[in-house]
Design a protein around this motif. Structure first.
Motif, PDB file in Angstrom:
ATOM      1  N   TRP A  85      -2.851   5.363 -10.379  1.00 50.14           N
ATOM      2  CA  TRP A  85      -2.030   3.989 -10.969  1.00 50.14           C
ATOM      3  C   TRP A  85      -1.068   3.533 -10.362  1.00 50.14           C
ATOM      4  CZ3 TRP A  85      -5.950   4.442 -15.804  1.00 50.14           C
ATOM      5  CH2 TRP A  85      -7.103   3.420 -15.200  1.00 50.14           C
ATOM      6  N   VAL A  88      -1.367   2.039  -6.991  1.00 48.24           N
ATOM      7  CA  VAL A  88      -1.783   0.576  -7.038  1.00 48.24           C
ATOM      8  C   VAL A  88      -0.229   0.290  -8.112  1.00 48.24           C
ATOM      9  CG1 VAL A  88      -2.765  -0.479  -8.942  1.00 48.24           C
ATOM     10  CG2 VAL A  88      -4.225   1.265  -8.007  1.00 48.24           C
ATOM     11  N   TYR A  89       0.283  -0.069  -8.645  1.00 52.05           N
ATOM     12  CA  TYR A  89       1.682  -0.289  -9.056  1.00 52.05           C
ATOM     13  C   TYR A  89       2.473  -0.338  -7.576  1.00 52.05           C
ATOM     14  CZ  TYR A  89      -0.502   0.040 -13.757  1.00 52.05           C
ATOM     15  OH  TYR A  89      -1.608   0.095 -14.754  1.00 52.05           O
ATOM     16  N   TYR A  91       2.419   0.113  -4.875  1.00 51.52           N
ATOM     17  CA  TYR A  91       1.605   0.390  -2.569  1.00 51.52           C
ATOM     18  C   TYR A  91       0.218  -1.539  -2.706  1.00 51.52           C
ATOM     19  CZ  TYR A  91       3.805   4.147  -1.227  1.00 51.52           C
ATOM     20  OH  TYR A  91       4.304   5.175  -1.033  1.00 51.52           O
ATOM     21  N   GLY A  92       0.135  -1.806  -3.848  1.00 52.37           N
ATOM     22  CA  GLY A  92      -1.202  -3.023  -4.179  1.00 52.37           C
ATOM     23  C   GLY A  92      -0.092  -4.015  -4.911  1.00 52.37           C
ATOM     24  N   ARG A  93      -0.673  -4.611  -4.385  1.00 48.91           N
ATOM     25  CA  ARG A  93      -0.402  -6.602  -5.001  1.00 48.91           C
ATOM     26  C   ARG A  93      -0.156  -6.491  -6.412  1.00 48.91           C
ATOM     27  NH1 ARG A  93      -4.016 -10.939  -1.890  1.00 48.91           N
ATOM     28  NH2 ARG A  93      -2.068 -12.149  -3.146  1.00 48.91           N
ATOM     29  N   LEU A  95      -1.428  -7.311 -10.146  1.00 51.41           N
ATOM     30  CA  LEU A  95      -2.187  -7.252 -10.624  1.00 51.41           C
ATOM     31  C   LEU A  95      -2.279  -8.997 -11.574  1.00 51.41           C
ATOM     32  CD1 LEU A  95      -3.255  -3.697 -11.961  1.00 51.41           C
ATOM     33  CD2 LEU A  95      -4.586  -5.438 -10.057  1.00 51.41           C
ATOM     34  N   ALA A 112      -8.369  -5.783  -2.922  1.00 50.54           N
ATOM     35  CA  ALA A 112      -8.639  -4.719  -3.017  1.00 50.54           C
ATOM     36  C   ALA A 112      -7.527  -3.882  -4.420  1.00 50.54           C
ATOM     37  CB  ALA A 112      -7.245  -3.946  -1.720  1.00 50.54           C
ATOM     38  N   ALA A 113      -6.651  -4.638  -5.112  1.00 46.51           N
ATOM     39  CA  ALA A 113      -5.964  -3.986  -6.639  1.00 46.51           C
ATOM     40  C   ALA A 113      -6.553  -4.328  -7.613  1.00 46.51           C
ATOM     41  CB  ALA A 113      -4.814  -4.198  -6.169  1.00 46.51           C
ATOM     42  N   THR A 114      -7.258  -5.345  -7.699  1.00 49.96           N
ATOM     43  CA  THR A 114      -8.565  -5.166  -8.254  1.00 49.96           C
ATOM     44  C   THR A 114      -9.193  -4.468  -8.466  1.00 49.96           C
ATOM     45  OG1 THR A 114      -7.914  -7.743  -8.399  1.00 49.96           O
ATOM     46  CG2 THR A 114      -9.892  -7.107  -9.731  1.00 49.96           C
ATOM     47  N   SER A 116      -9.314  -1.140  -6.801  1.00 52.22           N
ATOM     48  CA  SER A 116      -9.093  -0.358  -7.571  1.00 52.22           C
ATOM     49  C   SER A 116      -8.797   0.125  -8.758  1.00 52.22           C
ATOM     50  CB  SER A 116      -7.260   0.075  -6.233  1.00 52.22           C
ATOM     51  OG  SER A 116      -7.812  -0.046  -5.542  1.00 52.22           O
ATOM     52  N   HIS A 117      -8.485  -1.478  -9.323  1.00 47.72           N
ATOM     53  CA  HIS A 117      -7.780  -0.933 -11.195  1.00 47.72           C
ATOM     54  C   HIS A 117      -9.587  -1.017 -11.570  1.00 47.72           C
ATOM     55  CE1 HIS A 117      -5.587  -1.651 -14.970  1.00 47.72           C
ATOM     56  NE2 HIS A 117      -6.423  -3.507 -14.811  1.00 47.72           N
TER      57      HIS A 117
END
Length: 422
Positions: A85, A88-89, A91-93, A95, A112-114, A116-117
């Motif tokens: 997580w 995700v927080y 480097y990801g877009r 959520l 991608a972020a979703t 991964s989540h």
């Protein structure tokens, strides 16, 4: 919300096709996520390695594993949750939640972020996280519905319907609750009960559930004995319903406070590891603590837990659920809430039996699970339908269940009005 075309909207036929496609896709996604969850569970705790879907329960597998293995797996869970997580927080877009996705002008859920989540939720719950797994399939269905709506150039109202139907269909697929998934869409997400929307919600959930049967079968989530409807259950439901509402209100406030102070910085991996390592140590003595609460709820439904053990499990389950949210882990509160209600009902039902004996505590647990769930998630109708589909309880049992849910929800709402919501 009408399924008939409006100026600028897609045709009714195109909308129906997208809804059907969303139901099928949500069913496939729910089936895949459930199979992934079972696979990780079996590999992590070393049971039923020859079959993904087996009659051996998660609690049985965990209890048969060594204490050292439980601690090691929960330490791994902490690392996966913390590092996963944080990435995700970091480097990801950003959520987009399901409620945000169905609001006016909301952006599409980032794939991608979703994804991964979603995968992090399933893997961590499989490893023993106390949070629920139901958000992941809902997000998968909503993600699919949103992008299908985008490519089909549906209007906002149509896209809102499809995204909500996708979320309900994901819930229906992973828990085999076709009616519950549809009612969830109507009561919780869209908050409407017109017949056009009802057709779309129920149809997509039924399609998803039937697709998921191909890989998961059509068995109920919980094995519950036949409980005859006896006289003590009715006054018990009336008297204790408000108590479940008070407890649910406290649980909601506790988890909301934890979510407001959630860690998402560089401390997340460390705090997550410590949190889940502590849970692993506790599981040496209490293996029923592990997982989203299904094991504890099943013990209550089967009348296989004592009052004292239920009280201990309840207190620790609530504490580790809040602490896991606080350190950045993600997941739902549906099964944890249901488990809390079942355990609390074992305690209250046991006390009631001292005055008016003759009812198995499992009967009280079924009613309490519905009462706590309905109040804690503000979905009385959905809770009644879900507990009925989860347990396949007899139709007559709806009377005490409805009475318990009504009292619980009223008490919880009154607490929110009088004490205020933070």
């Amino acid at each position: 919300m009408s399924l008939t075309p409006h100026p600028g909207n897609a045709s009714a036929g195109m909308l129906a096709f997208i809804i059907i496609l969303t139901g099928v896709g949500a069913g496939v996604a729910g089936m895949f996520l459930a199979l992934l969850l079972h696979t990780v569970q079996h590999m992590a705790y070393g049971y039923s390695l020859d079959s993904i879907i087996s009659p051996e329960s998660f609690l049985t597998g965990v209890s048969a594993s060594s204490p050292q293995r439980r601690v090691a797996v929960l330490c791994l869970c902490g690392l996966v949750a913390g590092i996963g997580w944080w990435l995700v927080y970091r480097y990801g877009r950003k959520l987009v939640s399901i409620k945000q996705a169905i609001s006016a002008g909301a952006p599409l859920m980032p794939p991608a972020a979703t994804l991964s989540h979603i995968l992090l939720q399933i893997v961590t719950v499989a490893l023993g996280s106390p949070l629920g797994r139901e958000v992941a399939p809902r997000e998968a269905g909503a993600l699919l519905g949103g992008w299908l709506s985008h490519y089909a150039r549906l209007s906002h109202e149509q896209r809102r319907l499809v995204v909500a139907c996708g979320a309900g269909a994901g819930l229906a697929a992973v828990y085999n609750v076709p009616l519950g998934g549809g009612v969830f869409v109507l009561e919780v997400l869209l908050q409407t009960f017109n017949w056009q929307t009802a057709i779309a919600a129920l149809a997509s959930s039924a399609i998803a559930a039937s697709v998921a049967w191909l890989g998961l079968g059509a068995e109920p989530s919980y094995i519950v004995d036949h409980f005859p409807l006896t006289l003590p259950l009715i006054p018990w439901a009336v008297v204790t319903g408000p108590l479940f509402g008070l407890a649910a209100y406290g649980f909601v406030r506790l988890t909301a406070a934890a979510r407001k102070r959630v860690v998402r910085n560089n401390q997340l991996p460390v705090l997550s590891f410590v949190n889940f390592a502590i849970i692993g140590v506790l599981a040496v003595w209490l293996p029923a603590l592990l997982g989203n609460g299904k094991s504890a709820a099943q013990l209550g439904f089967a009348s296989e837990v004592t009052m004292s053990a239920a009280a201990v499990l309840l207190v620790i389950k609530v504490a580790i659920t809040a602490s896991s949210i606080r350190v950045g882990a993600e997941g739902g509160l549906l099964t944890p809430g249901l488990s809390n209600g079942a355990l609390l009902a074992v305690v209250l039902g046991g006390l009631w039996s001292l005055i008016w004996p003759g009812v198995p505590v499992g009967a009280y647990a079924v009613i309490g699970a519905a009462a706590f769930l309905g109040a804690s998630m503000s979905m009385p109708l959905t809770a009644i339908v879900l507990i009925t589909e989860f347990t396949r309880i007899d139709h007559d049992f709806l009377v005490p269940i409805i009475l318990g849910v009504a009292g619980s929800v009223c008490a919880c709402r009154l607490c929110g009005k009088w004490l205020g919501r933070s």
